[in-house]
Design a protein around this motif. Structure first.
Motif, PDB file in Angstrom:
ATOM      1  N   ALA A   1      -9.970  62.427  39.675  1.00  0.00           N
ATOM      2  CA  ALA A   1     -11.363  62.588  39.279  1.00  0.00           C
ATOM      3  C   ALA A   1     -12.121  63.030  40.524  1.00  0.00           C
ATOM      4  O   ALA A   1     -12.057  62.366  41.562  1.00  0.00           O
ATOM      5  CB  ALA A   1     -11.923  61.276  38.738  1.00  0.00           C
ATOM      6  N   PHE A   2     -12.817  64.152  40.425  1.00  0.00           N
ATOM      7  CA  PHE A   2     -13.552  64.707  41.557  1.00  0.00           C
ATOM      8  C   PHE A   2     -15.028  64.602  41.207  1.00  0.00           C
ATOM      9  O   PHE A   2     -15.476  65.188  40.215  1.00  0.00           O
ATOM     10  CB  PHE A   2     -13.126  66.156  41.787  1.00  0.00           C
ATOM     11  N   PHE A   3     -15.794  63.858  42.002  1.00  0.00           N
ATOM     12  CA  PHE A   3     -17.154  63.550  41.573  1.00  0.00           C
ATOM     13  C   PHE A   3     -18.140  63.563  42.734  1.00  0.00           C
ATOM     14  O   PHE A   3     -17.762  63.423  43.900  1.00  0.00           O
ATOM     15  CB  PHE A   3     -17.189  62.188  40.864  1.00  0.00           C
ATOM     16  N   GLN A   4     -19.398  63.736  42.368  1.00  0.00           N
ATOM     17  CA  GLN A   4     -20.510  63.636  43.293  1.00  0.00           C
ATOM     18  C   GLN A   4     -21.266  62.343  43.043  1.00  0.00           C
ATOM     19  O   GLN A   4     -21.359  61.878  41.899  1.00  0.00           O
ATOM     20  CB  GLN A   4     -21.481  64.791  43.096  1.00  0.00           C
ATOM     21  N   LEU A   5     -21.834  61.790  44.095  1.00  0.00           N
ATOM     22  CA  LEU A   5     -22.688  60.615  44.001  1.00  0.00           C
ATOM     23  C   LEU A   5     -24.025  60.977  44.634  1.00  0.00           C
ATOM     24  O   LEU A   5     -24.095  61.271  45.837  1.00  0.00           O
ATOM     25  CB  LEU A   5     -22.049  59.428  44.725  1.00  0.00           C
ATOM     26  N   ALA A   6     -25.058  61.002  43.826  1.00  0.00           N
ATOM     27  CA  ALA A   6     -26.377  61.454  44.285  1.00  0.00           C
ATOM     28  C   ALA A   6     -26.824  60.685  45.516  1.00  0.00           C
ATOM     29  O   ALA A   6     -26.663  59.459  45.600  1.00  0.00           O
ATOM     30  CB  ALA A   6     -27.394  61.285  43.161  1.00  0.00           C
ATOM     31  N   GLY A   7     -27.362  61.447  46.462  1.00  0.00           N
ATOM     32  CA  GLY A   7     -27.898  60.833  47.674  1.00  0.00           C
ATOM     33  C   GLY A   7     -26.887  60.639  48.779  1.00  0.00           C
ATOM     34  O   GLY A   7     -27.239  60.176  49.870  1.00  0.00           O
ATOM     35  N   HIS A   8     -25.620  60.991  48.516  1.00  0.00           N
ATOM     36  CA  HIS A   8     -24.566  60.812  49.520  1.00  0.00           C
ATOM     37  C   HIS A   8     -23.930  62.179  49.776  1.00  0.00           C
ATOM     38  O   HIS A   8     -23.015  62.604  49.073  1.00  0.00           O
ATOM     39  CB  HIS A   8     -23.538  59.791  49.036  1.00  0.00           C
ATOM     40  N   THR A   9     -24.426  62.871  50.772  1.00  0.00           N
ATOM     41  CA  THR A   9     -24.055  64.263  51.001  1.00  0.00           C
ATOM     42  C   THR A   9     -22.967  64.451  52.046  1.00  0.00           C
ATOM     43  O   THR A   9     -22.419  65.540  52.177  1.00  0.00           O
ATOM     44  CB  THR A   9     -25.294  65.073  51.428  1.00  0.00           C
ATOM     45  N   ASP A  10     -22.633  63.416  52.796  1.00  0.00           N
ATOM     46  CA  ASP A  10     -21.583  63.499  53.817  1.00  0.00           C
ATOM     47  C   ASP A  10     -20.345  62.786  53.278  1.00  0.00           C
ATOM     48  O   ASP A  10     -20.264  61.559  53.271  1.00  0.00           O
ATOM     49  CB  ASP A  10     -22.062  62.849  55.118  1.00  0.00           C
ATOM     50  N   SER A  11     -19.375  63.560  52.815  1.00  0.00           N
ATOM     51  CA  SER A  11     -18.211  62.983  52.136  1.00  0.00           C
ATOM     52  C   SER A  11     -17.431  62.040  53.026  1.00  0.00           C
ATOM     53  O   SER A  11     -17.019  60.948  52.598  1.00  0.00           O
ATOM     54  CB  SER A  11     -17.279  64.096  51.660  1.00  0.00           C
ATOM     55  N   LEU A  12     -17.177  62.449  54.273  1.00  0.00           N
ATOM     56  CA  LEU A  12     -16.362  61.633  55.170  1.00  0.00           C
ATOM     57  C   LEU A  12     -17.069  60.318  55.494  1.00  0.00           C
ATOM     58  O   LEU A  12     -16.452  59.240  55.451  1.00  0.00           O
ATOM     59  CB  LEU A  12     -16.045  62.401  56.451  1.00  0.00           C
ATOM     60  N   LEU A  13     -18.353  60.398  55.794  1.00  0.00           N
ATOM     61  CA  LEU A  13     -19.114  59.187  56.084  1.00  0.00           C
ATOM     62  C   LEU A  13     -19.146  58.264  54.869  1.00  0.00           C
ATOM     63  O   LEU A  13     -18.958  57.044  54.987  1.00  0.00           O
ATOM     64  CB  LEU A  13     -20.535  59.551  56.508  1.00  0.00           C
ATOM     65  N   THR A  14     -19.353  58.845  53.686  1.00  0.00           N
ATOM     66  CA  THR A  14     -19.404  58.041  52.471  1.00  0.00           C
ATOM     67  C   THR A  14     -18.074  57.356  52.221  1.00  0.00           C
ATOM     68  O   THR A  14     -18.020  56.158  51.889  1.00  0.00           O
ATOM     69  CB  THR A  14     -19.783  58.915  51.264  1.00  0.00           C
ATOM     70  N   ALA A  15     -16.969  58.105  52.371  1.00  0.00           N
ATOM     71  CA  ALA A  15     -15.642  57.532  52.140  1.00  0.00           C
ATOM     72  C   ALA A  15     -15.356  56.399  53.117  1.00  0.00           C
ATOM     73  O   ALA A  15     -14.791  55.358  52.739  1.00  0.00           O
ATOM     74  CB  ALA A  15     -14.580  58.618  52.249  1.00  0.00           C
TER      75      ALA A  15
END
Length: 385
Positions: free
Chosen positions: A321-335
């Motif tokens: 599942a490939f998804f976006q989470l609003a307000g979280h634009t930096d994938s590496l930081l979010t992960a």
């Protein structure tokens, strides 16, 4: 040291996983593999081979009986394919690297459709190729689609190789048969080789006559400039075994054998014996795996869609599942934050292409569906904080 190697980026997926490995409280969905072990009868085939003393080299191209078994298996799905077109490799990633070594010289132009598993774009770079990427486009519903006009414009008579992965890791995007025909016809005109990574073809959830995603092998002539990569990893639950294969024009097979000699010499015989058993008993493995993965997808995606701020669509193929989470634009930081603060291990989208920044990949190949439910609960609680 070569500049091409110095310039390689380390895996962002590994960077996230390294931050959470060894923590028993982390639900890990970062790697592209099931958490279900290889079926016992496959493991027993390898054990029996070792007990017989099969610890020596095999033919560079693989055991003749495995090549025949692969040809029969592929022929049942895509029409007659001779064993002379098959090469056995030490995993799908080894197959991909060998194909690039076979076809690409330093300075050659290579076009790749992205986002994609980073190995597929790193391998041409290792060979010194000039890489040009054609990005898939995210749609309003969270699915991804191909701009065919952009791809055809990118592939010219100066393009040596086109790299495609469909069903796609990470997006789940899958080529239609009509799109494959258009691409094949265009590459015939330009003289461009196609490297098709089709390792997820059996992990396909839309109705199909042969139980798999559309393949270039359904359309191509035996001597077309086409190399197709496959692996035992996904459909047979054999990720750690490192066993794959290539389908190519028969005129290329001998040369591939030379390359294998200078890379790995051959795949291990006991692993090849396990592969033969897997193919002989496909009907006991793959349909069950696909049915379970569809249940995993159909459990996870609606739960994610119910999380405020999440944009995701059910993938027609693959295990992600490939998804976006609003307000979280930096994938590496979010992960990394999800690992540290929520105990949830996902892969960052920008590991697969710059244009996938802000997206996250969730491998839903979980033996226990409750792990998926618990993971969404952790995501939801973290996102609300």
């Amino acid at each position: 040291m070569r500049q091409a190697i110095l310039s390689l980026e380390e895996s962002k997926i590994r960077e996230v996983a390294n931050a959470g490995m060894g923590r028993s409280d982390v639900l890990a969905f970062w790697f592209g593999e099931s958490d279900e072990v290889t079926p016992d009868f496959i493991r027993q085939a390898a054990i029996e081979s070792l007990q017989k003393g099969e610890t020596f080299y095999s033919h560079n191209l693989g055991l003749p009986e495995l090549r025949e078994a692969v040809a029969s298996y592929m022929g049942a799905l895509h029409g007659a394919i001779g064993a002379e077109r098959i090469a056995i490799t030490s995993g799908g990633v080894n197959a991909l690297m060998l194909a690039v070594q076979l076809l690409v010289d330093a300075g050659d132009e290579v076009v790749a459709v992205t986002p994609v598993w980073p190995n597929l774009t790193a391998q041409p770079a290792i060979m010194g190729a000039r890489l040009r990427c054609v990005p898939l486009q995210p749609q309003a519903d969270g699915a991804w689609g191909l701009d065919m006009d952009a791809l055809l414009a990118a592939v010219t008579p100066g393009t040596k190789l086109l790299v495609l992965n469909a069903p796609n890791n990470p997006t789940g995007w899958t080529l239609s048969r009509a799109e494959q025909q258009t691409i094949l016809d265009h590459c015939r005109r330009t003289g461009t080789w196609i490297l098709a990574d089709e390792v997820y073809e059996r992990l396909y959830y839309a109705p199909s006559a042969n139980g798999c995603a559309p393949s270039f092998l359904d359309l191509a002539d035996p001597e077309d400039r086409l190399v197709v990569v496959h692996s035992f990893s996904k459909s047979f639950l054999m990720t750690g075994w490192r066993l794959g294969w290539l389908v190519m024009p028969a005129s290329a097979t001998q040369h591939m054998g030379k390359l294998i000699e200078f890379n790995t010499s051959c795949a291990s015989v006991f692993v090849q014996r396990a592969g033969i058993t897997a193919l002989q008993r496909t009907d006991e493995i793959t349909p069950r795996v696909v049915a379970h993965l569809k249940a995993c997808r159909d459990t996870l995606v609606p739960l994610l869609q119910a999380v405020p701020g999440v944009q995701v669509a059910p993938a027609p193929g693959g295990m992600y599942a490939f998804f976006q989470l609003a307000g979280h634009t930096d994938s590496l930081l979010t992960a990394k934050r999800l690992v540290a603060e929520a105990g949830l291990g996902l892969a960052p989208g920008n590991a697969f292409a710059p244009q996938a920044q802000g997206w996250l990949r969730w491998c839903f190949a979980s033996k226990d569906l409750h792990r998926l439910e618990e993971g969404v609960e952790r995501l939801k609680k973290w996102a609300i904080i």
